[in-house]
Enzyme design. Structure first.
Site, PDB file in Angstrom:
ATOM      1  N   GLU A   1       0.868  -1.174   0.000  1.00 16.74           N
ATOM      2  CA  GLU A   1       0.000   0.000   0.000  1.00 16.74           C
ATOM      3  C   GLU A   1       0.907   1.228   0.000  1.00 16.74           C
ATOM      4  O   GLU A   1       1.673   1.446   0.924  1.00 16.74           O
ATOM      5  CB  GLU A   1      -0.929  -0.040   1.225  1.00 16.74           C
TER       6      GLU A   1
ATOM      7  N   ASP B   1      -6.709   2.630   2.902  1.00 13.45           N
ATOM      8  CA  ASP B   1      -6.196   1.334   3.385  1.00 13.45           C
ATOM      9  C   ASP B   1      -7.308   0.294   3.370  1.00 13.45           C
ATOM     10  O   ASP B   1      -7.099  -0.867   3.008  1.00 13.45           O
ATOM     11  CB  ASP B   1      -5.665   1.461   4.829  1.00 13.45           C
TER      12      ASP B   1
ATOM     13  N   GLU C   1      -0.918   9.883  -5.198  1.00 11.13           N
ATOM     14  CA  GLU C   1       0.201   8.940  -5.109  1.00 11.13           C
ATOM     15  C   GLU C   1       0.591   8.403  -6.483  1.00 11.13           C
ATOM     16  O   GLU C   1       1.769   8.134  -6.744  1.00 11.13           O
ATOM     17  CB  GLU C   1      -0.161   7.791  -4.150  1.00 11.13           C
TER      18      GLU C   1
HETATM   19  P1  8BR Z   1      -6.074   7.515   0.782  1.00 10.90           P
HETATM   20  O1  8BR Z   1      -6.340   7.340   2.236  1.00 10.90           O
HETATM   21  O2  8BR Z   1      -5.095   6.515   0.250  1.00 10.90           O
HETATM   22  O3  8BR Z   1      -5.806   8.909   0.332  1.00 10.90           O
HETATM   23  O4  8BR Z   1      -7.453   7.128   0.063  1.00 10.90           O
HETATM   24  C1  8BR Z   1      -8.599   7.793   0.343  1.00 10.90           C
HETATM   25  C2  8BR Z   1      -9.721   7.182  -0.482  1.00 10.90           C
HETATM   26  O5  8BR Z   1     -10.887   7.267   0.300  1.00 10.90           O
HETATM   27  C3  8BR Z   1     -10.030   7.946  -1.759  1.00 10.90           C
HETATM   28  O6  8BR Z   1      -9.335   7.412  -2.849  1.00 10.90           O
HETATM   29  C4  8BR Z   1     -11.528   7.750  -1.922  1.00 10.90           C
HETATM   30  O7  8BR Z   1     -11.750   6.658  -2.791  1.00 10.90           O
HETATM   31  C5  8BR Z   1     -12.003   7.374  -0.525  1.00 10.90           C
HETATM   32  N1  8BR Z   1     -12.933   8.334   0.085  1.00 10.90           N
HETATM   33  C6  8BR Z   1     -12.731   9.598   0.532  1.00 10.90           C
HETATM   34 BR1  8BR Z   1     -11.146  10.534   0.529  1.00 10.90          BR
HETATM   35  N2  8BR Z   1     -13.843  10.182   1.021  1.00 10.90           N
HETATM   36  C7  8BR Z   1     -14.799   9.247   0.883  1.00 10.90           C
HETATM   37  C8  8BR Z   1     -16.176   9.234   1.188  1.00 10.90           C
HETATM   38  N3  8BR Z   1     -16.773  10.299   1.703  1.00 10.90           N
HETATM   39  N4  8BR Z   1     -16.889   8.095   0.916  1.00 10.90           N
HETATM   40  C9  8BR Z   1     -16.290   7.017   0.369  1.00 10.90           C
HETATM   41  N5  8BR Z   1     -14.969   6.974   0.045  1.00 10.90           N
HETATM   42  C10 8BR Z   1     -14.228   8.068   0.296  1.00 10.90           C
HETATM   43  C1  GLC Z   2      -0.282   6.730   7.353  1.00  9.32           C
HETATM   44  C2  GLC Z   2      -0.177   7.585   8.583  1.00  9.32           C
HETATM   45  C3  GLC Z   2      -1.112   7.115   9.672  1.00  9.32           C
HETATM   46  C4  GLC Z   2      -2.512   6.967   9.138  1.00  9.32           C
HETATM   47  C5  GLC Z   2      -2.523   6.177   7.861  1.00  9.32           C
HETATM   48  C6  GLC Z   2      -3.874   6.182   7.241  1.00  9.32           C
HETATM   49  O1  GLC Z   2       0.162   5.441   7.603  1.00  9.32           O
HETATM   50  O2  GLC Z   2       1.150   7.575   9.053  1.00  9.32           O
HETATM   51  O3  GLC Z   2      -1.084   8.014  10.744  1.00  9.32           O
HETATM   52  O4  GLC Z   2      -3.318   6.325  10.070  1.00  9.32           O
HETATM   53  O5  GLC Z   2      -1.618   6.697   6.931  1.00  9.32           O
HETATM   54  O6  GLC Z   2      -3.812   5.703   5.949  1.00  9.32           O
END
Ligand code: 8BR
Ligand code: GLC
Length: 489
Positions: free
Chosen positions: A282, A471, A313
């Protein structure tokens, strides 16, 4: 496919995958677990902090674009950048001074498990996946308390030369300190005024201040490393994350190459008795470009099978791999960015020699898979829909404690904007005869060099929090795939 047909497919996929998860024998999850101190920041609090630090100072620092946080002004500058762009960011801090300042000036709303590996371990254990073996090199007493108390969540220790799987609560190091990150969540529509420079936050997101104390190492003691072949015999896959914490240089003279090598050795050792084991990494926001490139070209490439990332990313990864133009186009807020996202996914798949690349965005997911992947595109699609249901549950409830919580995601509608955004990609692919309109609308495409799976996702209008949703999506899709592969054995 019309949106209501997607909704039907969502329900069928969720029920299919939730019934199959029991097929998984076990999953190894490492490395980064931490405690997240979460603060949802409001308009008046932003204003108070800007006044406290001085608007001019903050504005100047925004231009400097600090890549690590040395003082409160750096923090405020990165917070305003994240709020202005509505983009997630993770910025390291190497002292505890900022933690103290935030405690004095902001205070968090709640603390919960953080770190990609921590969040994923708790999620999989809560979904009753058998043998979720979690490993964090810095398991403190405080950290152990944030893991869910379930018998299927296990921590590997070696006692008298024998590998034993214990509850994290029975395995912590009493002297170990906790790693605490700050998560500053902000909401769409929040107004920020820095001496006349006024903007409104375009979307819900967060800034993560990642604490990087000196003792932090992405590593594993030798006695445990030697037992990895035994550990991996009983599991189907591994989810690895946290490599962003590798530093260019350490005080003891070691450098990033030492830690990259250790990381690769761990993967190879896991595969010793289980060569077909699927390994998902991830990805995350990595400020240091040397480390970002080393992770992609030296750890992910050739050693890993699957990669999960969000759109920022993807751009960051493409950038260090020499595809600046596509990276730039991904970040452009125009209609073509989705096409570049697809092109970028294909580049990552080929360049990094992967089996599968899963990109999650707000409103749709794009997954490209190699032609020889042992799963049909319909099964990939089911996995993505299962993952999106989990994301919707997480965004609405804040936490998924069991499969019933997860099923709450089905109540969230498919995001019509995401569904609309996909039309640009459809036009592009159909025009180039990469697929027919029918295949695109079903989300299942057999292109000549890869398979492509595209689904509109469910989006919660007012999410409880956004941290950790990525995640949840990636881990959900990856275990769904493991379950599907095992079903076919
Ligand atoms: P990261 O944590 O890797 O940035 O991924 C966040 C993901 O959460 C986004 O790619 C999106 O698909 C999802 N997301 C977010 Br931000 N807000 C959301 C919401 N309100 N409902 C569902 N999915 C969401
Ligand atoms: C990263 C951050 C952590 C957070 C996570 C969420 O790993 O370091 O604090 O919980 O991203 O995706």
């Amino acid at each position: 496919m019309e949106i209501d047909e997607w909704e039907k497919l969502y329900s069928e996929s969720f029920s299919n995958i939730s019934g199959l998860l029991k097929n998984i024998n076990g999953v190894f999850v490492a490395y980064n677990s931490n405690v997240d101190a979460i603060k949802h920041i409001r308009e008046h609090e932003v204003k108070r902090l800007i006044n406290l630090l001085g608007c001019r100072n903050v504005q100047q620092r925004i231009l400097d674009y600090p890549r690590d946080i040395k003082d409160p002004v750096d923090f405020m500058a990165r917070l305003i950048i994240a709020m202005r762009d509505g983009k997630a960011a993770e910025v390291p801090t190497y002292t505890t001074d900022l933690h103290d300042w935030l405690m004095d000036n902001l205070v968090f709303d709640k603390a919960r498990i953080g770190g990609q590996a921590g969040i994923i371990s708790n999620l999989l254990a809560s979904l009753d996946v058998k043998d979720v073996i979690t490993y964090v090199p810095w398991l403190s007493r405080e950290q152990a308390e944030y893991f869910v108390d379930k018998p299927n969540l296990k921590y590997p220790v070696v006692e008298d030369g024998t590998l034993i799987l214990k509850s994290p609560k029975d395995a912590y190091e009493p002297e170990q300190k906790a790693k605490i990150n700050w998560i500053i969540e902000f909401s769409k529509g929040t107004k920020v005024d820095c001496s006349g420079d006024v903007f409104s936050v375009p979307r819900d997101n967060r800034l993560i201040v990642s604490s990087r104390p000196k003792w932090l190492r992405i590593d594993m003691p030798n006695y445990l490393y030697e037992h990895l072949p035994e550990l991996s015999k009983g599991i189907d896959g591994a989810i690895l994350a946290g490599y962003q914490m590798i530093k260019e240089n350490y005080d003891d003279g070691s450098d990033c190459h030492n830690y990259v090598e250790k990381a690769v050795n761990v993967i190879e050792k896991l595969k010793e008795t289980n060569p077909k084991m699927r390994i998902h990494v991830e990805f995350t926001s990595i400020q240091n470009k040397v480390i970002r490139k080393a992770i992609l070209t030296e750890i992910v490439s050739r050693h890993v099978t699957s990669l999960g990332l969000d759109t920022v990313e993807v751009a960051n990864a493409l950038n260090v791999l020499g595809y600046e133009e596509i990276a730039y186009a991904v970040m452009e807020k125009d209609e073509k960015s989705i096409i570049s996202l697809y092109e970028g996914a294909v580049k990552l798949l080929c360049e990094l020699d992967l089996e599968r690349v899963h990109i999650h965005s707000l409103g749709f997911y794009i997954c490209v898979a190699s032609k020889d992947y042992p799963l049909d595109v319909e099964s990939h699609r089911q996995s993505l829909l299962f993952a999106s249901t989990l994301a919707a549950a997480q965004a609405s409830l804040g936490d998924i404690n069991n499969m019933e919580d997860a099923s709450a995601g089905l109540q969230v509608p498919v995001y019509d904007q995401g569904y609309e955004d996909l039309k640009q990609l459809e036009k592009y692919l159909v025009r180039r005869s990469i697929c027919s309109a029918k295949d695109f609308e079903d989300g299942c495409i057999h292109a000549s060099t890869h398979n492509l799976i595209i689904v509109p996702s469910k989006v919660v209008k007012e999410p409880v929090a956004t941290v950790g949703i990525g995640d949840t999506i990636s881990a959900g899709a990856f275990v769904a795939i493991l379950a599907k592969i095992n079903e076919n054995l």
